[in-house]
Scaffold this motif. Structure first.
Motif, short mmCIF file in Angstrom:
data_model
loop_
_atom_site.label_atom_id
_atom_site.label_comp_id
_atom_site.label_asym_id
_atom_site.label_seq_id
_atom_site.Cartn_x
_atom_site.Cartn_y
_atom_site.Cartn_z
N VAL A 388 30.03 39.20 26.51
CA VAL A 388 30.96 39.23 27.64
C VAL A 388 30.92 40.61 28.29
O VAL A 388 30.92 41.63 27.62
CB VAL A 388 32.40 38.90 27.19
CG1 VAL A 388 33.37 38.97 28.36
CG2 VAL A 388 32.44 37.51 26.55
N ARG A 389 30.91 40.63 29.63
CA ARG A 389 30.92 41.89 30.38
C ARG A 389 32.21 41.99 31.18
O ARG A 389 32.64 41.02 31.80
CB ARG A 389 29.71 41.96 31.31
CG ARG A 389 28.38 41.88 30.60
CD ARG A 389 27.23 41.84 31.59
NE ARG A 389 27.14 43.07 32.38
CZ ARG A 389 26.35 43.21 33.45
NH1 ARG A 389 25.63 42.20 33.86
NH2 ARG A 389 26.32 44.36 34.09
N VAL A 390 32.82 43.16 31.15
CA VAL A 390 34.05 43.40 31.91
C VAL A 390 33.74 44.41 33.01
O VAL A 390 33.26 45.51 32.73
CB VAL A 390 35.18 43.92 31.00
CG1 VAL A 390 36.47 44.08 31.81
CG2 VAL A 390 35.41 42.99 29.83
N HIS A 391 34.02 44.01 34.24
CA HIS A 391 33.73 44.86 35.39
C HIS A 391 35.02 45.46 35.93
O HIS A 391 35.97 44.73 36.26
CB HIS A 391 33.04 44.06 36.49
CG HIS A 391 31.74 43.45 36.07
ND1 HIS A 391 30.56 44.16 36.06
CD2 HIS A 391 31.45 42.19 35.63
CE1 HIS A 391 29.58 43.37 35.65
NE2 HIS A 391 30.08 42.18 35.38
N ALA A 392 35.06 46.78 36.00
CA ALA A 392 36.23 47.49 36.54
C ALA A 392 35.80 48.29 37.75
O ALA A 392 34.78 48.98 37.72
CB ALA A 392 36.83 48.41 35.48
N SER A 393 36.58 48.20 38.82
CA SER A 393 36.29 48.96 40.03
C SER A 393 37.49 49.84 40.36
O SER A 393 38.58 49.65 39.82
CB SER A 393 35.99 48.02 41.19
OG SER A 393 37.03 47.07 41.32
N ASP A 394 37.29 50.79 41.24
CA ASP A 394 38.38 51.69 41.63
C ASP A 394 39.39 50.95 42.51
O ASP A 394 39.03 50.13 43.35
CB ASP A 394 37.83 52.89 42.41
CG ASP A 394 36.98 53.80 41.54
OD1 ASP A 394 37.17 53.77 40.30
OD2 ASP A 394 36.12 54.51 42.08
N GLY A 395 40.66 51.24 42.31
CA GLY A 395 41.69 50.65 43.14
C GLY A 395 42.10 49.26 42.69
O GLY A 395 41.43 48.62 41.87
N GLY A 396 43.25 48.81 43.20
CA GLY A 396 43.73 47.47 42.85
C GLY A 396 44.16 47.38 41.41
O GLY A 396 44.37 48.38 40.72
N TYR A 397 44.29 46.15 40.91
CA TYR A 397 44.72 45.97 39.53
C TYR A 397 44.02 44.78 38.85
O TYR A 397 44.49 44.25 37.86
CB TYR A 397 46.24 45.77 39.47
CG TYR A 397 46.80 44.74 40.43
CD1 TYR A 397 46.92 43.40 40.06
CD2 TYR A 397 47.22 45.11 41.70
CE1 TYR A 397 47.43 42.46 40.93
CE2 TYR A 397 47.75 44.17 42.58
CZ TYR A 397 47.85 42.85 42.19
OH TYR A 397 48.37 41.92 43.06
N PHE A 398 42.86 44.39 39.40
CA PHE A 398 42.11 43.28 38.81
C PHE A 398 40.88 43.78 38.08
O PHE A 398 40.24 44.74 38.49
CB PHE A 398 41.67 42.29 39.89
CG PHE A 398 42.79 41.54 40.55
CD1 PHE A 398 43.81 40.97 39.81
CD2 PHE A 398 42.82 41.42 41.93
CE1 PHE A 398 44.84 40.29 40.42
CE2 PHE A 398 43.85 40.73 42.56
CZ PHE A 398 44.86 40.16 41.80
N LEU A 399 40.56 43.10 36.98
CA LEU A 399 39.27 43.22 36.31
C LEU A 399 38.55 41.89 36.47
O LEU A 399 39.19 40.84 36.56
CB LEU A 399 39.46 43.53 34.82
CG LEU A 399 40.24 44.79 34.45
CD1 LEU A 399 40.51 44.83 32.95
CD2 LEU A 399 39.49 46.04 34.90
N TRP A 400 37.23 41.93 36.52
CA TRP A 400 36.45 40.69 36.57
C TRP A 400 35.69 40.56 35.25
O TRP A 400 34.95 41.45 34.86
CB TRP A 400 35.46 40.70 37.73
CG TRP A 400 34.65 39.43 37.82
CD1 TRP A 400 33.35 39.26 37.46
CD2 TRP A 400 35.11 38.15 38.28
NE1 TRP A 400 32.96 37.97 37.67
CE2 TRP A 400 34.01 37.26 38.17
CE3 TRP A 400 36.33 37.68 38.75
CZ2 TRP A 400 34.11 35.91 38.53
CZ3 TRP A 400 36.42 36.34 39.11
CH2 TRP A 400 35.33 35.47 39.01
#
Length: 468
Positions: A388-400
């Motif tokens: 499983v891969r967890v993608h985090a980006s700057d800003g907001g509050y969601f992870l994919w």
């Protein structure tokens, strides 16, 4: 099989075998009646069936043309997908199932409401309720409270954008702003470009208004594929684009300044209207707020939609659209539907914004969300298995969260709900199966034992499905 279905199938086979090429004009209805010996009604039904399947495109006063083939893309990405939308039922079922307060709300779309200054807002609401008059209520009819529109215009000005208050229409949340914008510029049957995956509200709106979706692929790191977007604009009779350029829902990416400029250049070149969904604009990372794509427009091509729901208070349902040349049309549509946005809520926001506490609240909110996002990210690393891969980006509050491709996050979601855990499976954000192996994870909640145990149970559910 009925006669019109046989005729439609025959024409479709001719298209597939190269008798008719993309862009070719098909025989007119009368010509087809003569050739086939069928009735005018039968031929008309056949053409309408082909149109509903995306095989042909009707052009007013011109006839029916073979639709362009879907835009191809690199192997690692998806193709542009075309067609009608049918996703409302599934979205409704998932959202209803996750409303139970006993469920851990990793699938929620809203940030933790305890992060909002509810006491101050309630005091503002109580103050304006005591002082409200029939005149003050009338003053809040479309386009909305003048002081509130001035406050929003000044926030645009702080970013170097000149948007007159008269071009701003206050709405009942961003979703009404987005829906009214879509209604203002389209008619049933029009083609509208969305991202894939995209906010499910866009898919619901397209379905409700009987519009056709062109889903242009996105990437969890880089965002929308602008080459694929340009090919779609070149090949299809696109009327509008509905896109998110900052803290995109559900993937979370923010387009770079350069990509936003290139996006706007494409919008201008092909003469389409851009509905910019910018509800997470205040939840940015870093010291400087990213400019929306609207910053590169003169008010003729972009309807910029946002709200206070994700950054101040969800329950007030106050949003807006900087509608530019479309402001009058938006107001007319609003008067015919919801009439106006809640007067007490508008007045309460004006009262609260006058205290100058809003920016202090936003700084605390952004800092807290960034911290909680990191906590959730590390917890998922601890509990989810290696594939499983967890993608985090700057800003907001969601992870994919990306599962192995053979897994279906919808099935995982159903199993998780039985253990009082909600997630937002990829099927909610796409009309096809390309993103069904992923899910959106809300990381805005304070991380405690309840959340830790839920993450552990989620990891075990995934392990169970990885076993041969």
């Amino acid at each position: 099989m009925k006669k019109y279905q046989r005729l439609a199938r025959q024409i479709l086979e001719q298209i597939e075998q190269g008798v008719w090429h993309p862009g070719d004009r098909l025989p007119s209805l009368r010509e087809q009646v003569t050739h086939s010996g069928m009735s005018f009604m039968t031929v008309s039904h056949a053409y309408q069936l082909l149109e509903s399947q995306g095989a042909v495109v009707a052009r007013p006063q011109s006839g029916y043309y073979v639709a362009p083939r879907p835009v191809s893309e690199p192997a690692v990405r998806r193709q542009v997908r075309a067609g009608a939308v049918d996703i409302n039922t599934y979205i409704f079922d998932v959202l209803q199932a996750s409303r139970d307060p006993s469920v851990v709300p990793f699938g929620s779309a809203f940030p933790d409401p305890r992060l909002f200054p509810l006491q101050q807002l309630n005091r503002s609401l109580a103050r304006v309720s005591r002082n409200a008059t029939s005149v003050s209520i009338t003053d809040n009819l479309p386009p909305g409270n003048e002081a509130l529109r001035h406050a929003i215009a000044r926030r645009y000005a702080a970013q170097g954008m000149t948007i007159p208050p008269d071009e701003i229409v206050i709405t009942a949340g961003a979703l009404e702003a987005l829906n009214l914008s879509l209604q203002a510029i389209t008619e049933p049957g029009d083609w509208v470009i969305v991202e894939s995956p995209c906010f499910y509200g866009a898919l619901q709106a397209l379905e409700r208004l009987k519009l056709r979706a062109l889903a242009v692929p996105g990437d969890v790191r880089e965002g929308i594929d602008l080459d694929a977007l340009e090919e779609a604009l070149n090949r299809w009779p696109v009327k509008a684009c509905w896109l998110m350029t900052s803290a995109q829902n559900p993937l979370g990416y923010t387009l770079s300044r350069e990509k936003k400029q290139r996006l706007m250049a494409l919008i201008k070149r092909y003469g389409v209207t851009f509905i910019e969904d910018d509800v997470y604009s205040e939840l940015y990372a870093g010291r400087e707020k990213p400019l929306p794509a609207r910053a590169w427009d003169d008010g003729t091509s972009v309807l910029h939609c946002s709200s206070f729901s994700k950054c101040l208070v969800a329950g007030f349902r106050i949003g807006w659209v900087a509608a530019g040349a479309f402001a009058r049309r938006i107001q007319q549509l609003q008067m015919m539907s919801t009439l106006s946005t809640s007067s007490p809520m508008q007045l309460a926001l004006v009262d609260y914004l006058a205290t100058q506490r809003y920016d202090s609240h936003l700084r605390r909110l952004r800092r807290t969300l960034a911290e909680r996002k990191q906590q959730a990210l590390h917890a998922l690393y601890r509990h989810l298995p290696d594939p499983v891969r967890v993608h985090a980006s700057d800003g907001g509050y969601f992870l994919w969260v990306e599962l192995p491709r053979e897994m279906d996050a919808s099935e995982l979601s159903e199993a998780a709900l039985h253990q009082a855990i909600s997630i937002a499976p990829g099927k909610m954000f796409s009309a096809d199966s390309a993103w069904h192996h992923g899910f959106r994870f809300n990381a805005s909640w304070a991380w405690g034992e309840r959340e830790e145990q839920a993450a552990a149970r989620l990891g075990q559910l995934i392990r169970d499905r990885l076993l041969p």
